[in-house]
Structure formats: C-alpha cells, structure tokens
Design an enzyme around this catalytic site. Structure first.
Site, PDB file in Angstrom:
ATOM      1  N   PRO A   1      47.768 -29.282  -4.134  1.00 22.44           N
ATOM      2  CA  PRO A   1      48.562 -28.187  -4.706  1.00 22.44           C
ATOM      3  C   PRO A   1      48.490 -28.145  -6.224  1.00 22.44           C
ATOM      4  O   PRO A   1      48.889 -27.143  -6.833  1.00 22.44           O
ATOM      5  CB  PRO A   1      49.992 -28.518  -4.257  1.00 22.44           C
TER       6      PRO A   1
ATOM      7  N   HIS B   1      57.375 -20.993 -13.202  1.00 26.33           N
ATOM      8  CA  HIS B   1      56.039 -20.390 -13.221  1.00 26.33           C
ATOM      9  C   HIS B   1      56.119 -18.938 -13.681  1.00 26.33           C
ATOM     10  O   HIS B   1      57.192 -18.329 -13.691  1.00 26.33           O
ATOM     11  CB  HIS B   1      55.396 -20.447 -11.832  1.00 26.33           C
TER      12      HIS B   1
ATOM     13  N   LYS C   1      53.455 -15.239  -9.795  1.00 23.93           N
ATOM     14  CA  LYS C   1      53.266 -16.219  -8.717  1.00 23.93           C
ATOM     15  C   LYS C   1      53.925 -15.712  -7.431  1.00 23.93           C
ATOM     16  O   LYS C   1      55.071 -15.263  -7.446  1.00 23.93           O
ATOM     17  CB  LYS C   1      53.834 -17.590  -9.113  1.00 23.93           C
TER      18      LYS C   1
HETATM   19  N1  LIG Z   1      45.938 -26.487  -7.101  1.00 27.55           N
HETATM   20  C1  LIG Z   1      46.088 -26.097  -8.373  1.00 27.55           C
HETATM   21  O1  LIG Z   1      45.860 -26.856  -9.328  1.00 27.55           O
HETATM   22  C2  LIG Z   1      46.529 -24.699  -8.646  1.00 27.55           C
HETATM   23  C3  LIG Z   1      46.825 -23.887  -7.597  1.00 27.55           C
HETATM   24  N2  LIG Z   1      47.096 -22.571  -7.817  1.00 27.55           N
HETATM   25  C4  LIG Z   1      47.247 -21.758  -6.623  1.00 27.55           C
HETATM   26  O2  LIG Z   1      46.055 -20.992  -6.497  1.00 27.55           O
HETATM   27  C5  LIG Z   1      46.346 -19.735  -5.890  1.00 27.55           C
HETATM   28  C6  LIG Z   1      45.802 -18.605  -6.744  1.00 27.55           C
HETATM   29  O3  LIG Z   1      46.474 -18.580  -7.974  1.00 27.55           O
HETATM   30  P1  LIG Z   1      46.066 -17.514  -9.102  1.00 27.55           P
HETATM   31  O4  LIG Z   1      44.626 -17.661  -9.454  1.00 27.55           O
HETATM   32  O5  LIG Z   1      47.098 -17.629 -10.164  1.00 27.55           O
HETATM   33  O6  LIG Z   1      46.293 -16.156  -8.305  1.00 27.55           O
HETATM   34  P2  LIG Z   1      45.624 -14.719  -8.561  1.00 27.55           P
HETATM   35  O7  LIG Z   1      46.459 -13.746  -7.824  1.00 27.55           O
HETATM   36  O8  LIG Z   1      45.383 -14.526 -10.018  1.00 27.55           O
HETATM   37  O9  LIG Z   1      44.184 -14.868  -7.861  1.00 27.55           O
HETATM   38  C7  LIG Z   1      43.980 -14.838  -6.480  1.00 27.55           C
HETATM   39  C8  LIG Z   1      42.734 -14.028  -6.233  1.00 27.55           C
HETATM   40  O10 LIG Z   1      42.432 -14.088  -4.846  1.00 27.55           O
HETATM   41  C9  LIG Z   1      41.985 -12.812  -4.459  1.00 27.55           C
HETATM   42  N3  LIG Z   1      42.093 -12.665  -2.998  1.00 27.55           N
HETATM   43  C10 LIG Z   1      43.117 -12.184  -2.247  1.00 27.55           C
HETATM   44  N4  LIG Z   1      42.790 -12.174  -0.950  1.00 27.55           N
HETATM   45  C11 LIG Z   1      41.548 -12.684  -0.868  1.00 27.55           C
HETATM   46  C12 LIG Z   1      40.675 -12.934   0.212  1.00 27.55           C
HETATM   47  N5  LIG Z   1      41.006 -12.648   1.480  1.00 27.55           N
HETATM   48  N6  LIG Z   1      39.470 -13.475  -0.051  1.00 27.55           N
HETATM   49  C13 LIG Z   1      39.094 -13.756  -1.325  1.00 27.55           C
HETATM   50  N7  LIG Z   1      39.877 -13.510  -2.403  1.00 27.55           N
HETATM   51  C14 LIG Z   1      41.094 -12.993  -2.165  1.00 27.55           C
HETATM   52  C15 LIG Z   1      42.869 -11.851  -5.232  1.00 27.55           C
HETATM   53  O11 LIG Z   1      42.318 -10.554  -5.301  1.00 27.55           O
HETATM   54  C16 LIG Z   1      42.907 -12.544  -6.589  1.00 27.55           C
HETATM   55  O12 LIG Z   1      41.855 -12.133  -7.442  1.00 27.55           O
HETATM   56  C17 LIG Z   1      47.856 -19.714  -5.671  1.00 27.55           C
HETATM   57  O13 LIG Z   1      48.144 -20.139  -4.355  1.00 27.55           O
HETATM   58  C18 LIG Z   1      48.372 -20.756  -6.663  1.00 27.55           C
HETATM   59  O14 LIG Z   1      49.585 -21.321  -6.296  1.00 27.55           O
HETATM   60  C19 LIG Z   1      47.143 -22.040  -9.062  1.00 27.55           C
HETATM   61  C20 LIG Z   1      46.919 -22.817 -10.145  1.00 27.55           C
HETATM   62  C21 LIG Z   1      46.591 -24.236 -10.035  1.00 27.55           C
HETATM   63  O1  LIG Z   2      50.535 -20.395  -9.059  1.00 25.07           O
HETATM   64  C1  LIG Z   2      50.350 -21.131 -10.051  1.00 25.07           C
HETATM   65  O2  LIG Z   2      50.137 -20.682 -11.172  1.00 25.07           O
HETATM   66  C2  LIG Z   2      50.377 -22.590  -9.836  1.00 25.07           C
HETATM   67  N1  LIG Z   2      50.497 -23.026  -8.612  1.00 25.07           N
HETATM   68  C3  LIG Z   2      50.434 -24.380  -8.186  1.00 25.07           C
HETATM   69  C4  LIG Z   2      51.657 -24.733  -7.352  1.00 25.07           C
HETATM   70  O3  LIG Z   2      52.142 -23.888  -6.578  1.00 25.07           O
HETATM   71  O4  LIG Z   2      52.106 -25.870  -7.420  1.00 25.07           O
HETATM   72  C5  LIG Z   2      50.104 -25.344  -9.273  1.00 25.07           C
HETATM   73  C6  LIG Z   2      50.468 -24.951 -10.667  1.00 25.07           C
HETATM   74  O5  LIG Z   2      51.771 -25.337 -10.943  1.00 25.07           O
HETATM   75  C7  LIG Z   2      50.214 -23.495 -10.984  1.00 25.07           C
END
Ligand SMILES: NC(=O)C1=CN([C@@H]2O[C@H](COP(=O)(O)OP(=O)(O)OC[C@H]3O[C@@H](n4cnc5c(N)ncnc54)[C@H](O)[C@@H]3O)[C@@H](O)[C@H]2O)C=CC1
Ligand SMILES: O=C(O)C1=N[C@H](C(=O)O)C[C@H](O)C1
Length: 273
Positions: A129, A160, A164
């Site tokens: 996550p 956040h 989000k």
């Molecule tokens: N593990 C980590 O370190 C982190 C995890 N996250 C998680 O990553 C995820 C994405 O976060 P963001 O980039 O901020 O969101 P975002 O909304 O900016 O990007 C998500 C992208 O996925 C696309 N998308 C939607 N449905 C799709 C599908 N069926 N197939 C392919 N693409 C599709 C959307 O159009 C969008 O461009 C969230 O669940 C967030 O919590 C975010 C930051 C860090």
């Molecule tokens: O959605 C985000 O931006 C992030 N999502 C992750 C989470 O749900 O823990 C990680 C990070 O904090 C950013």
C-alpha cells in the site's frame, strides 16, 4: 533490460513512474494502459504526460490482454483503482507476467482473488500500500512500539489530497493491522472509524482510524500511543510522490528474486526483518 507495462499510465503515479523509467538505463516502458475507452487511446503516452514521444501508445483496458500479449513485458506495474487492479492481476497472472501493485482500497474478496490468481499463475508479485522506504521503516517502528506500549491507547490519523478515492488509506489500514496483530487483537474487531455523538468513553482495546482529505496533501500518517500524562507520536510525511516512485523502481529491480506464486511486500524488497 526490464520490460515494463504500466497500468494507470496517465494518472498521478503512473505518469511519474513512466517518467522515471525513461531516465533509468536498465528498464524500459513497453505498454501504457489506461481506463477503458480513454480519450488518450492511440496517443503516444510520452506526449500525454508531457515528456515528448517515447514510442509507446496508450491502450484502453478493454484491450489489456491483447496489449500484454503484444508488448511482452517482464512486469506489469499497476496504480489504478481496486477493480481495475484485480483485472490487471488476473490477466498478467494468466500470461505469466510478474506484478508490482501499489493500488489500494481492495475488499477482502478482491484480495483473496488476487492471491488465488498469483498462486495459480505462479508469477512473482510485490504488492504494497506504500512503496516509500520511510513508511516501511515506520511500519517496523510501529510494530516494536505496540509491543513495548501494549496498554497505551492507539489512534491512527492519515491526511491525503482531495482526489483520493479510498479511505482510510491503505497505509493506515496496514498500520492498524500491524499494531493489532502485535498486541494480539483482531483489527476488524478493535478498529473504530471516526467518532460522533454520545458514544461513551473510549475502550482500552479500540484503535481509532481517522481520514482527512484536503487540497494537495501527498500523504501524511500519524500514529499516537497515549498513556497517563504522556503520548508518543510517530509521523511519516511524504513531501513528493518521488518517494513512492523510488520504491517502485527498487521493486522492479528486486522482482526477479521474489518467490513465485506468492505475494511479496516492500519488507522483502528492502530487506526489513
Ligand atoms: N503504494 C503506493 O506507494 C501508492 C499507492 N497509491 C495508490 O495508487 C492508486 C492510484 O493513485 P493515483 O495515481 O493518485 O490515482 P489517479 O486517479 O491519479 O490515477 C489512476 C489512473 O488509473 C486509470 N484507470 C482507471 N481505471 C483503469 C483501468 N481499468 N485500467 C487502467 N487504468 C485505469 C485512471 O484513468 C487514472 O489515470 C490509488 O489506489 C492510490 O491509493 C498512490 C500513491 C502511492
Ligand atoms: O492515494 C494516494 O495518494 C496514496 N495512497 C496510498 C495509501 O492509500 O496508503 C499511499 C500514499 O499514502 C499515497
């Protein structure tokens, strides 16, 4: 060369991951997947995310399987939404392609399906996550503190950006699980999500979890352990998404060493025991 397909290619995380990969000399982007019927379909992903042509066209997820077959990636990276990530895992596992998944917000049923698909496909997978190095050390510190302060009241707070979609964050839920398990509690039974009304005194067992959504906050996590006359707070603040992107790059370099058919996490990547 590590051949990488990125799902969620034009999102906040996907676009930064693609930008970074183009600067590394041991990996390359071979496919860019976006939401079904994306308006970016057929456009060069580099043009869409503002780095100029890189020779990889955006594909809509309705053609995911075909795109993976054609581009033959070693690894698919997924930063999308839970439903989409479940589909990415299913298709990649079926095709024998390894996975790095950062998407959060999965239900228990979705997690079970992901686990089953990875096992059946016998692929290597890193799912976390939060890919930031500091957060994974923060998890280790929380585990130790929970054991050292078992009688202290624990409250978890996360903040956040306003875009989000899932709450609480995947990181906050992982912190809850780590603290509850370290102190012999069931996270599902002791978690209290926000408080309102005449709810009575706090029980010693409960662990509060609170989510703030505002502006462009990248990601803050605060855990407090409070006893009589004192409290100890552990805080992680992500200043920039580069913290997560760096973790993804490390996961991409590690994945060949991961155990097939099993979900590895960032502890495996970072060697945290
Ligand atoms: N593990 C980590 O370190 C982190 C995890 N996250 C998680 O990553 C995820 C994405 O976060 P963001 O980039 O901020 O969101 P975002 O909304 O900016 O990007 C998500 C992208 O996925 C696309 N998308 C939607 N449905 C799709 C599908 N069926 N197939 C392919 N693409 C599709 C959307 O159009 C969008 O461009 C969230 O669940 C967030 O919590 C975010 C930051 C860090
Ligand atoms: O959605 C985000 O931006 C992030 N999502 C992750 C989470 O749900 O823990 C990680 C990070 O904090 C950013």
């Amino acid at each position: 060369m590590i051949r990488v397909a990125v799902s969620g290619a034009c999102g906040r995380m996907g676009s930064k991951i693609i930008k970074r990969i183009t600067r590394e000399d041991d990996m390359e982007v071979v496919a860019a997947i976006e939401a079904p019927n994306t308006p970016f379909k057929g456009k060069d992903v580099g043009e869409v995310i503002g780095i100029g042509t890189i020779g990889v066209k955006v594909t809509g997820a309705e053609e995911l399987e075909e795109a993976l077959r054609d581009s033959k990636p070693d690894v698919v990276v997924d930063f999308t939404i839970a439903d989409a990530a479940v589909n990415t895992v299913e298709k990649a596992s079926k095709l024998g392609i390894n996975l790095v998944v950062g998407t959060t917000g999965f239900s228990i049923e979705q997690l079970e399906k992901i686990e089953k698909d990875i096992k059946e496909g016998d692929v290597k997978a890193i799912i976390a996550p939060n890919m930031a190095v500091g957060v994974n050390v923060f998890f280790k510190v929380l585990e130790e503190l929970a054991k050292l302060l078992p009688d202290y009241n624990v409250e978890i707070m996360e903040a956040h950006h306003k875009h989000k979609k899932d709450a609480p964050s995947g990181t906050a839920l992982r912190a809850l699980e780590i603290i509850a398990v370290a102190t012999g509690r069931d996270p599902d039974k002791v978690s209290v999500y926000g408080r309102r009304g005449l709810i009575g005194e706090r029980s010693d067992d409960e662990i509060g979890v609170h989510a703030i959504r505002a502006g462009d906050i990248v990601g803050d996590h605060i855990v407090l352990f409070a006893g009589e006359g004192e409290r100890l707070e552990v805080i992680h603040r992500a200043h920039s998404r580069e913290a997560f992107v760096s973790g993804v790059i490390r996961a991409l370099r590690f994945i060949e060493k991961a155990e097939p058919g099993k979900i590895s996490n960032m502890n495996d990547v970072l060697g945290i025991r």
